[in-house]
Design a protein around this motif. Structure first.
Motif, mmCIF file in Angstrom:
data_model
loop_
_atom_site.group_PDB
_atom_site.id
_atom_site.type_symbol
_atom_site.label_atom_id
_atom_site.label_comp_id
_atom_site.label_asym_id
_atom_site.label_seq_id
_atom_site.Cartn_x
_atom_site.Cartn_y
_atom_site.Cartn_z
ATOM 1 N N LEU A 101 0.643 -1.429 0.031
ATOM 2 C CA LEU A 101 -0.056 0.066 0.035
ATOM 3 C C LEU A 101 0.888 1.294 0.071
ATOM 4 O O LEU A 101 0.681 2.197 -0.765
ATOM 5 N N GLY A 102 1.791 1.401 0.909
ATOM 6 C CA GLY A 102 2.692 2.490 0.932
ATOM 7 C C GLY A 102 3.690 2.252 2.100
ATOM 8 O O GLY A 102 3.745 1.248 2.884
ATOM 9 N N CYS A 103 4.668 3.055 1.963
ATOM 10 C CA CYS A 103 5.921 3.050 2.923
ATOM 11 C C CYS A 103 6.499 4.382 2.863
ATOM 12 O O CYS A 103 6.275 5.422 2.357
ATOM 13 N N GLY A 104 7.652 4.407 3.893
ATOM 14 C CA GLY A 104 8.157 5.532 4.387
ATOM 15 C C GLY A 104 9.301 5.512 5.337
ATOM 16 O O GLY A 104 9.439 4.506 5.680
ATOM 17 N N TYR A 105 9.913 6.722 5.710
ATOM 18 C CA TYR A 105 11.048 6.209 6.534
ATOM 19 C C TYR A 105 11.048 7.936 7.442
ATOM 20 O O TYR A 105 10.654 8.993 7.207
ATOM 21 N N THR A 106 11.077 7.142 8.794
ATOM 22 C CA THR A 106 10.729 8.309 9.841
ATOM 23 C C THR A 106 12.028 8.419 10.923
ATOM 24 O O THR A 106 12.686 7.314 11.208
ATOM 25 N N VAL A 107 12.139 9.756 11.367
ATOM 26 C CA VAL A 107 13.280 9.764 12.162
ATOM 27 C C VAL A 107 12.868 10.413 13.401
ATOM 28 O O VAL A 107 12.170 11.556 13.125
ATOM 29 N N TYR A 108 12.764 9.958 14.737
ATOM 30 C CA TYR A 108 12.363 10.637 15.843
ATOM 31 C C TYR A 108 13.770 11.012 16.567
ATOM 32 O O TYR A 108 14.543 10.477 16.848
ATOM 33 N N GLN A 109 13.375 12.195 17.251
ATOM 34 C CA GLN A 109 14.663 13.025 18.098
ATOM 35 C C GLN A 109 13.980 12.568 19.476
ATOM 36 O O GLN A 109 12.967 12.244 19.768
ATOM 37 N N PRO A 110 15.011 12.535 20.460
ATOM 38 C CA PRO A 110 14.679 12.246 21.815
ATOM 39 C C PRO A 110 13.251 12.952 22.339
ATOM 40 O O PRO A 110 13.284 14.338 21.904
ATOM 41 N N ARG A 111 12.557 12.407 23.222
ATOM 42 C CA ARG A 111 11.202 12.840 23.688
ATOM 43 C C ARG A 111 10.131 12.895 22.620
ATOM 44 O O ARG A 111 9.062 13.116 23.062
ATOM 45 N N GLU A 112 10.473 12.466 21.273
ATOM 46 C CA GLU A 112 9.275 12.293 20.321
ATOM 47 C C GLU A 112 8.977 10.867 20.694
ATOM 48 O O GLU A 112 9.779 10.031 20.929
ATOM 49 N N GLU A 113 7.664 10.366 19.993
ATOM 50 C CA GLU A 113 7.205 9.009 20.178
ATOM 51 C C GLU A 113 6.387 8.605 19.158
ATOM 52 O O GLU A 113 5.690 9.455 18.530
ATOM 53 N N ALA A 172 15.644 5.918 14.112
ATOM 54 C CA ALA A 172 14.952 6.154 12.705
ATOM 55 C C ALA A 172 14.491 4.555 12.306
ATOM 56 O O ALA A 172 15.217 3.736 12.638
ATOM 57 N N PHE A 173 13.440 4.739 11.428
ATOM 58 C CA PHE A 173 12.921 3.419 10.907
ATOM 59 C C PHE A 173 12.047 3.363 9.795
ATOM 60 O O PHE A 173 11.561 4.714 9.508
#
Length: 293
Positions: free
Chosen positions: A19-31, A87-88
């Motif tokens: 269906l779809g895909c992406g790449y996400t990066v979280y910084q400290p304190r992000e969830e 990152a995931f």
């Protein structure tokens, strides 16, 4: 290598679709956001950092090289914010076939609706066995496939559709535990050998002794394995396969019914016609007439 504790069994064909895909990066304190009943599968593969995530009563701290499949009918939530840059890759997919999540000790997953699957998709079911949470043996291979998928996300649908599905199926194949020898179930191995033997010899007068001698297992054990994996005994599968081959001959040739019956292994034409009618709701002659000009 981390061994999966839960397996998501998906009947196929058809294969689950991208269906779809992406790449996400979280910084400290992000969830990760909390979501409920999103209706699609969510596959997550961690590149670096740690993602604290839960589903229903289960919770994980996913690190680099680990993956997780979130179910379409569950509550997903952040256990706590990230403590380091994380990152995931993520991918959404869906399937129109039945699926079930089970503890690994309950594998192989039996096919309770194998007969319905046969009628709907005209072929016996295959069960993909996807690990719920996994330490990927070759994470770089998964990341490479994700990067290729992301390149196609900005291309025209007409040029990207087949390439994206092909890449996704390559990912599924790498995840399918039935391809990994250490996960191979004895029941699946025996059932698949029996299936191959039947397909190779369906025109002959097969009996239990022949099959036992060919596969080097007691016939009762072969029967138990085939029932568990395919929902059919060897005799049921032989009859099913002969009738499917007969349907092909009715469509592709003008052979007489009696000749087709003999060719696919039935010694009696009336018995063949009776079995064909019971399975398909019409006689061989009526089946052929449906498609005749």
């Amino acid at each position: 290598m981390y061994r999966a504790e839960q397996i998501i069994h998906m009947m196929a064909p058809p294969i689950p679709y991208f269906l779809g895909c992406g790449y996400t990066v979280y910084q400290p304190r992000e969830e990760h956001p909390s979501r409920r009943n999103i209706g699609i599968f969510d596959f997550i593969a961690i590149e670096y950092g740690t993602l604290h995530i839960g589903e229903a009563e289960q919770q994980w701290a996913l690190g680099a090289g680990q993956s997780l499949i979130l179910l379409p009918n569950q509550y997903h939530y952040a256990v706590r914010p990230c403590e380091e840059p994380t990152a995931f890759y993520w991918l959404h997919f869906h399937t129109v076939c039945s699926w079930q999540q089970l503890p690994v000790e309950q594998s192989p997953f039996p096919y309770p609706d194998a007969e319905d699957h046969n009628k709907r998709f005209l072929t016996p079911p295959y069960s993909l066995q996807l690990p719920k949470m996994w330490s990927m043996p070759y994470p770089e291979q998964t990341y490479r496939l994700f990067r290729q998928l992301l390149k196609y996300s900005v291309k025209r649908q007409s040029s990207a559709f087949w390439s994206r599905q092909q890449l996704f199926e390559e990912m599924l194949r790498a995840m399918d535990l039935r391809q990994i020898e250490s996960y191979a179930s004895p029941a699946i191995t025996v059932a698949e050998k029996a299936e191959a033997y039947i397909k190779s010899n369906y025109r002959s007068e097969l009996n239990s002794e022949q099959m036992s001698n060919a596969l080097h297992f007691h016939y009762n054990y072969i029967t138990r394995c085939m029932k568990q994996v395919y929902g059919m005994t060897p005799g049921d599968y032989l009859s099913y396969y002969r009738l499917e081959q007969a349907k092909l001959l009715l469509l592709k040739t003008e052979w007489p019914i009696a000749e087709i019956a003999a060719y696919v292994g039935f010694s009696s034409t009336p018995y063949f016609s009776n079995r064909f009618t019971l399975r398909n709701g019409c006689s061989p002659r009526e089946f052929r007439k449906q498609f005749a000009l």
